[in-house]
Design a protein around this motif. Structure first.
Motif, PDB file in Angstrom:
ATOM      1  N   LEU A   4       0.401  -0.907  -0.043  1.00 23.79           N
ATOM      2  CA  LEU A   4      -0.080  -0.056   0.001  1.00 23.79           C
ATOM      3  C   LEU A   4       0.664   1.158   0.295  1.00 23.79           C
ATOM      4  N   CYS A   6       1.438   5.137   1.197  1.00 22.10           N
ATOM      5  CA  CYS A   6       0.607   5.566   2.398  1.00 22.10           C
ATOM      6  C   CYS A   6       1.638   7.375   2.285  1.00 22.10           C
ATOM      7  N   SER A  36      -3.398   3.552   0.748  1.00 22.03           N
ATOM      8  CA  SER A  36      -3.962   4.080   1.862  1.00 22.03           C
ATOM      9  C   SER A  36      -4.142   5.245   2.307  1.00 22.03           C
ATOM     10  N   VAL A  55      -6.403  -2.258  -4.061  1.00 24.96           N
ATOM     11  CA  VAL A  55      -7.077  -2.075  -2.553  1.00 24.96           C
ATOM     12  C   VAL A  55      -7.152  -1.050  -2.291  1.00 24.96           C
ATOM     13  N   GLU A  57      -7.701   1.285   1.083  1.00 30.56           N
ATOM     14  CA  GLU A  57      -7.686   1.364   2.372  1.00 30.56           C
ATOM     15  C   GLU A  57      -8.214   2.845   3.427  1.00 30.56           C
ATOM     16  N   LYS A  58      -8.893   2.778   3.474  1.00 30.31           N
ATOM     17  CA  LYS A  58      -9.799   3.839   4.704  1.00 30.31           C
ATOM     18  C   LYS A  58     -10.310   3.890   5.485  1.00 30.31           C
ATOM     19  N   HIS A  59      -9.737   5.598   6.802  1.00 37.44           N
ATOM     20  CA  HIS A  59     -10.353   4.589   7.816  1.00 37.44           C
ATOM     21  C   HIS A  59     -11.971   5.178   7.607  1.00 37.44           C
ATOM     22  N   SER A  74     -12.190  10.013   8.966  1.00 40.09           N
ATOM     23  CA  SER A  74     -13.001   8.633   8.374  1.00 40.09           C
ATOM     24  C   SER A  74     -13.861   8.918   7.740  1.00 40.09           C
TER      25      SER A  74
END
Length: 157
Positions: A4, A6, A36, A55, A57-59, A74
């Motif tokens: 990822l 980030c 990310s 992929v 990725e998130k809060h 978020s």
């Protein structure tokens, strides 16, 4: 394994996301690559998918109003739904490196504006606007192709 990309700022800005590194990471490490994402919207994630991320990725929080360490950056449920829909659209739109009409476009080709040779020509004749005609629809040569040929010699028919 998925690697990822980030940006460790909270929240991250789109300007600091550096999404163009994703295809490079995929090639360099020969693995799946994702993001990310700590930005406040879905734009960086959609761009990442457009550049090969598999992929995201998130809060996530049920409500930012509930507070918490990560709540400010978020996603809430409606935003997560939009993220899923828009990244899916981005993925579907990628297609492949293919020039020419898609299967879906082929049935509408007859409606394109077309150009055609309007008088008899022989090898060595030059295409001009005078010896080419235009029609609103049909199966002649597309205008962009004819622009290339105007002022060039006919090689043969």
């Amino acid at each position: 394994m998925t690697l990822l990309k980030c940006t460790s700022t909270y929240p991250a800005t789109p300007e600091n996301s550096n999404i163009l590194i994703i295809p490079h990471m995929r090639e360099l490490f020969s693995c799946e690559v994702g993001l990310s994402d700590h930005t406040l919207s879905i734009g960086a994630a959609v761009a990442a998918v457009a550049h090969g991320a598999t992929v995201i990725e998130k809060h996530f929080t049920l409500s930012r109003a509930d507070g918490g360490v990560d709540s400010a950056f978020s996603m809430e449920p409606a935003e997560l739904k939009m993220l899923g829909e828009e990244t899916e659209r981005a993925w579907q739109s990628l297609g492949g490196v293919v020039y020419g009409p898609t299967e879906a476009e082929k049935k509408s080709l007859m409606f394109r504006r077309s150009l055609y040779v309007a008088e008899d020509m022989k090898a060595g004749d030059i295409f001009t606007q005078e010896n080419c005609g235009a029609c609103g629809r049909g199966w002649g040569l597309r205008r962009s192709i004819m622009r290339f040929y105007w002022g060039r010699r006919l090689i043969g028919m």
